[in-house]
Design a protein around this motif. Structure first.
Motif, PDB file in Angstrom:
ATOM      1  N   LEU A  97       0.843  -1.194   0.000  1.00  0.00           N
ATOM      2  CA  LEU A  97       0.000   0.000   0.000  1.00  0.00           C
ATOM      3  C   LEU A  97       0.881   1.249   0.000  1.00  0.00           C
ATOM      4  CD1 LEU A  97      -2.813  -0.961   2.539  1.00  0.00           C
ATOM      5  CD2 LEU A  97      -2.737  -1.281   0.056  1.00  0.00           C
ATOM      6  N   ILE A  98       0.619   2.118  -0.976  1.00  0.00           N
ATOM      7  CA  ILE A  98       1.298   3.404  -1.111  1.00  0.00           C
ATOM      8  C   ILE A  98       0.228   4.464  -0.912  1.00  0.00           C
ATOM      9  CG2 ILE A  98       2.693   4.856  -2.642  1.00  0.00           C
ATOM     10  CD1 ILE A  98       3.275   2.240  -4.258  1.00  0.00           C
ATOM     11  N   ALA A  99       0.434   5.377   0.023  1.00  0.00           N
ATOM     12  CA  ALA A  99      -0.637   6.321   0.326  1.00  0.00           C
ATOM     13  C   ALA A  99      -0.082   7.670   0.750  1.00  0.00           C
ATOM     14  CB  ALA A  99      -1.540   5.751   1.426  1.00  0.00           C
ATOM     15  N   ASN A 116      -0.501   8.766   9.877  1.00  0.00           N
ATOM     16  CA  ASN A 116      -1.768   8.051   9.804  1.00  0.00           C
ATOM     17  C   ASN A 116      -1.707   6.849   8.861  1.00  0.00           C
ATOM     18  OD1 ASN A 116      -3.444   9.536  11.603  1.00  0.00           O
ATOM     19  ND2 ASN A 116      -3.615  11.176  10.108  1.00  0.00           N
ATOM     20  N   VAL A 117      -1.175   7.064   7.662  1.00  0.00           N
ATOM     21  CA  VAL A 117      -1.173   5.963   6.694  1.00  0.00           C
ATOM     22  C   VAL A 117      -0.209   4.854   7.124  1.00  0.00           C
ATOM     23  CG1 VAL A 117      -1.936   7.429   4.792  1.00  0.00           C
ATOM     24  CG2 VAL A 117       0.525   7.042   5.133  1.00  0.00           C
ATOM     25  N   LYS A 118       0.881   5.242   7.785  1.00  0.00           N
ATOM     26  CA  LYS A 118       1.808   4.224   8.285  1.00  0.00           C
ATOM     27  C   LYS A 118       1.118   3.354   9.325  1.00  0.00           C
ATOM     28  CE  LYS A 118       6.257   3.383  10.507  1.00  0.00           C
ATOM     29  NZ  LYS A 118       7.485   3.959  11.103  1.00  0.00           N
ATOM     30  N   SER A 119       0.355   3.968  10.227  1.00  0.00           N
ATOM     31  CA  SER A 119      -0.326   3.194  11.271  1.00  0.00           C
ATOM     32  C   SER A 119      -1.381   2.267  10.680  1.00  0.00           C
ATOM     33  CB  SER A 119      -0.968   4.140  12.292  1.00  0.00           C
ATOM     34  OG  SER A 119      -2.055   4.842  11.721  1.00  0.00           O
ATOM     35  N   SER A 120      -1.848   2.577   9.469  1.00  0.00           N
ATOM     36  CA  SER A 120      -2.853   1.739   8.795  1.00  0.00           C
ATOM     37  C   SER A 120      -2.233   0.677   7.900  1.00  0.00           C
ATOM     38  CB  SER A 120      -3.792   2.626   7.972  1.00  0.00           C
ATOM     39  OG  SER A 120      -4.497   3.524   8.807  1.00  0.00           O
ATOM     40  N   GLY A 121      -0.904   0.655   7.812  1.00  0.00           N
ATOM     41  CA  GLY A 121      -0.247  -0.394   7.047  1.00  0.00           C
ATOM     42  C   GLY A 121       0.391   0.029   5.746  1.00  0.00           C
ATOM     43  N   ALA A 122       0.356   1.316   5.415  1.00  0.00           N
ATOM     44  CA  ALA A 122       1.048   1.768   4.200  1.00  0.00           C
ATOM     45  C   ALA A 122       2.554   1.607   4.375  1.00  0.00           C
ATOM     46  CB  ALA A 122       0.714   3.225   3.901  1.00  0.00           C
ATOM     47  N   LYS A 123       3.214   1.169   3.312  1.00  0.00           N
ATOM     48  CA  LYS A 123       4.656   0.937   3.354  1.00  0.00           C
ATOM     49  C   LYS A 123       5.455   2.026   2.650  1.00  0.00           C
ATOM     50  CE  LYS A 123       4.353  -2.952   5.573  1.00  0.00           C
ATOM     51  NZ  LYS A 123       4.812  -3.016   6.987  1.00  0.00           N
ATOM     52  N   ILE A 124       4.769   2.834   1.828  1.00  0.00           N
ATOM     53  CA  ILE A 124       5.433   3.904   1.091  1.00  0.00           C
ATOM     54  C   ILE A 124       4.533   5.134   1.135  1.00  0.00           C
ATOM     55  CG2 ILE A 124       6.382   4.646  -1.141  1.00  0.00           C
ATOM     56  CD1 ILE A 124       6.835   1.717  -1.839  1.00  0.00           C
ATOM     57  N   LEU A 125       5.135   6.305   1.306  1.00  0.00           N
ATOM     58  CA  LEU A 125       4.405   7.572   1.335  1.00  0.00           C
ATOM     59  C   LEU A 125       4.431   8.211  -0.044  1.00  0.00           C
ATOM     60  CD1 LEU A 125       3.046   9.950   2.914  1.00  0.00           C
ATOM     61  CD2 LEU A 125       5.379  10.824   3.306  1.00  0.00           C
ATOM     62  N   ARG A 126       3.249   8.565  -0.553  1.00  0.00           N
ATOM     63  CA  ARG A 126       3.191   9.325  -1.799  1.00  0.00           C
ATOM     64  C   ARG A 126       2.835  10.775  -1.474  1.00  0.00           C
ATOM     65  NH1 ARG A 126      -0.682   9.904  -6.003  1.00  0.00           N
ATOM     66  NH2 ARG A 126      -0.095  12.025  -5.493  1.00  0.00           N
ATOM     67  N   VAL A 162       7.578   8.205  -2.664  1.00  0.00           N
ATOM     68  CA  VAL A 162       7.432   8.249  -4.118  1.00  0.00           C
ATOM     69  C   VAL A 162       6.810   9.589  -4.465  1.00  0.00           C
ATOM     70  CG1 VAL A 162       5.196   7.034  -4.015  1.00  0.00           C
ATOM     71  CG2 VAL A 162       6.429   7.188  -6.186  1.00  0.00           C
ATOM     72  N   THR A 163       7.408  10.283  -5.427  1.00  0.00           N
ATOM     73  CA  THR A 163       6.870  11.556  -5.885  1.00  0.00           C
ATOM     74  C   THR A 163       7.204  11.745  -7.361  1.00  0.00           C
ATOM     75  OG1 THR A 163       6.647  13.913  -5.322  1.00  0.00           O
ATOM     76  CG2 THR A 163       8.879  13.000  -5.273  1.00  0.00           C
ATOM     77  N   GLU A 164       6.422  12.587  -8.020  1.00  0.00           N
ATOM     78  CA  GLU A 164       6.495  12.701  -9.478  1.00  0.00           C
ATOM     79  C   GLU A 164       7.518  13.724  -9.946  1.00  0.00           C
ATOM     80  OE1 GLU A 164       3.510  13.653 -13.284  1.00  0.00           O
ATOM     81  OE2 GLU A 164       2.680  13.311 -11.269  1.00  0.00           O
ATOM     82  N   ILE A 165       8.248  13.327 -10.992  1.00  0.00           N
ATOM     83  CA  ILE A 165       9.148  14.241 -11.684  1.00  0.00           C
ATOM     84  C   ILE A 165       8.458  14.686 -12.971  1.00  0.00           C
ATOM     85  CG2 ILE A 165      10.339  12.407 -12.995  1.00  0.00           C
ATOM     86  CD1 ILE A 165      12.941  14.028 -12.581  1.00  0.00           C
ATOM     87  N   SER A 289      -7.834  -8.952  -8.756  1.00  0.00           N
ATOM     88  CA  SER A 289      -7.265  -9.217 -10.090  1.00  0.00           C
ATOM     89  C   SER A 289      -5.790  -9.591 -10.037  1.00  0.00           C
ATOM     90  CB  SER A 289      -7.450  -7.992 -10.994  1.00  0.00           C
ATOM     91  OG  SER A 289      -6.614  -6.929 -10.580  1.00  0.00           O
ATOM     92  N   GLY A 290      -5.173  -9.453  -8.842  1.00  0.00           N
ATOM     93  CA  GLY A 290      -3.768  -9.836  -8.697  1.00  0.00           C
ATOM     94  C   GLY A 290      -2.771  -8.705  -8.683  1.00  0.00           C
ATOM     95  N   ALA A 291      -3.220  -7.479  -8.470  1.00  0.00           N
ATOM     96  CA  ALA A 291      -2.301  -6.330  -8.428  1.00  0.00           C
ATOM     97  C   ALA A 291      -1.291  -6.498  -7.298  1.00  0.00           C
ATOM     98  CB  ALA A 291      -3.079  -5.033  -8.249  1.00  0.00           C
ATOM     99  N   ASP A 292      -0.088  -5.997  -7.524  1.00  0.00           N
ATOM    100  CA  ASP A 292       0.983  -6.080  -6.531  1.00  0.00           C
ATOM    101  C   ASP A 292       0.911  -4.958  -5.505  1.00  0.00           C
ATOM    102  OD1 ASP A 292       2.624  -8.359  -7.597  1.00  0.00           O
ATOM    103  OD2 ASP A 292       2.639  -7.060  -9.351  1.00  0.00           O
ATOM    104  N   GLY A 293       0.105  -3.951  -5.782  1.00  0.00           N
ATOM    105  CA  GLY A 293       0.009  -2.848  -4.846  1.00  0.00           C
ATOM    106  C   GLY A 293      -1.020  -1.838  -5.293  1.00  0.00           C
ATOM    107  N   LEU A 294      -1.265  -0.867  -4.417  1.00  0.00           N
ATOM    108  CA  LEU A 294      -2.198   0.219  -4.690  1.00  0.00           C
ATOM    109  C   LEU A 294      -1.554   1.536  -4.285  1.00  0.00           C
ATOM    110  CD1 LEU A 294      -5.237  -1.589  -3.137  1.00  0.00           C
ATOM    111  CD2 LEU A 294      -5.192  -0.825  -5.503  1.00  0.00           C
TER     112      LEU A 294
END
Length: 335
Positions: A97-99, A116-126, A162-165, A289-294
């Protein structure tokens, strides 16, 4: 072209074959499974005499790959690619989960959401520092200051970012960013993709609004051809005749891309829907559907968000969704 080697081929025999291949100006890539080793050849393989290679005692078969993408091809690399980002693992059956917010607005906001998102199980911050907006009058992001605030949130929570270039001129600002996102509008910015191939950083590559699977994989191929094999494919919805939702989530992209490629596939339900209440069902469908992440947009006060508040979940709603997703993932594993 791929060379399928016979079982029990020794490391020395593989090295000898690689030497033969290199002598023809072709680069060998070796993928070793439990029962089979495949040597993928990148370059002008017309110089390779298939007949003579086929007659070697260690060779099971030689096959030409018809698709224009080679490095990203499942035939070239049968096993799933797994990408590690800090403590997060993307691919290989995991659900990552990326959030975080669409855009970074203040230090208090990004750190609060990160916690908040870390406490809910997110592994990456967007979080967006540079924002590509349709209107030049819309909020464009905090830019360099946004990068600094993301790094403060990382320091506080330990979550990778993760952030956009948006442009090559920004690349130096991303030295401490863990995953570089290429947005839908830049999917075919080939000069940018080439440079990201030299970066050595994982790249989250979003599918363009009207691009095919093959075009997405060819963009991934640009990054990989220039030395970076850490590419994460992202389906974020495509433009169709339907206007009720922001975009149309192509859930078929998950099994299709996984059949075509070994690269991990994540879904962005927030940009696909554009409507917060649709994010949960689309996320469930993605996991099924088998996605590796959101990658999900979460804001501490969506009604006051400077960007895409309508599609952002509150931290409480994200927490509820995360629990549902893990229940679904565990049920699928047990089925």
């Amino acid at each position: 072209m791929i060379i399928i080697l016979k079982e029990n081929t020794t490391a020395q025999e593989i090295e000898n074959l690689a030497g033969i291949v290199k002598s023809h100006g072709v680069v060998p890539h070796i993928s070793q499974g439990m029962h089979q080793t495949i040597m993928g050849l990148v370059g002008d393989t017309t110089r390779i005499d298939i007949e003579s290679i086929s007659q070697l005692k260690i060779v099971e078969a030689v096959r030409r790959i018809q698709e224009p993408f080679k490095n990203a091809n499942r035939k070239f690399h049968p096993l799933d690619t797994v990408i590690k980002v800090g403590d997060a693992v993307i691919g290989g059956g995991s659900l990552t989960l990326i959030a975080g917010p669409c855009s970074v607005e203040s230090e208090e906001q990004i750190i609060s959401v990160a916690r908040n998102v870390k406490s809910s199980g997110a592994k990456i911050l967007r979080g967006g520092a540079f924002k590509p907006r349709t209107s030049p009058y819309a909020f464009q992001g905090l830019r360099e200051e946004g990068i600094k605030l993301l790094l403060e949130a990382k320091k506080d929570t330990g979550l990778p970012i993760v952030t956009e270039i948006m442009d090559l001129s920004q690349l130096d600002l991303f030295d401490e960013i863990d995953v570089i996102q290429v947005g839908a509008r830049n999917m075919q910015n080939f000069e940018l993709l080439k440079q990201l191939g030299h970066s050595g950083k994982p790249v989250l590559l979003k599918r363009g609004l009207s691009n095919t699977y093959q075009e997405l994989l060819m963009s991934a191929e640009y990054i990989m051809a220039f030395g970076n094999e850490q590419v994460i494919l992202c389906e974020r919805g495509i433009r169709t005749f339907e206007t009720y939702t922001r975009n149309t989530l192509d859930i078929s992209a998950v099994p299709a891309l996984k059949k075509l490629s070994h690269l991990p596939v994540v879904i962005d339900p927030s940009h696909a829907a554009g409507i917060a209440e649709f994010v949960s069902p689309l996320s469930m469908a993605a996991v099924a559907s088998g996605a590796d992440g959101l990658i999900i947009e979460v804001h501490n006060d969506p009604s006051k968000a400077k960007c895409d508040g309508a599609q952002s979940l509150t931290p409480e709603n994200f927490d509820t969704l995360a629990k549902k997703l893990h229940i679904l993932k565990n049920a699928m594993a047990e089925a």
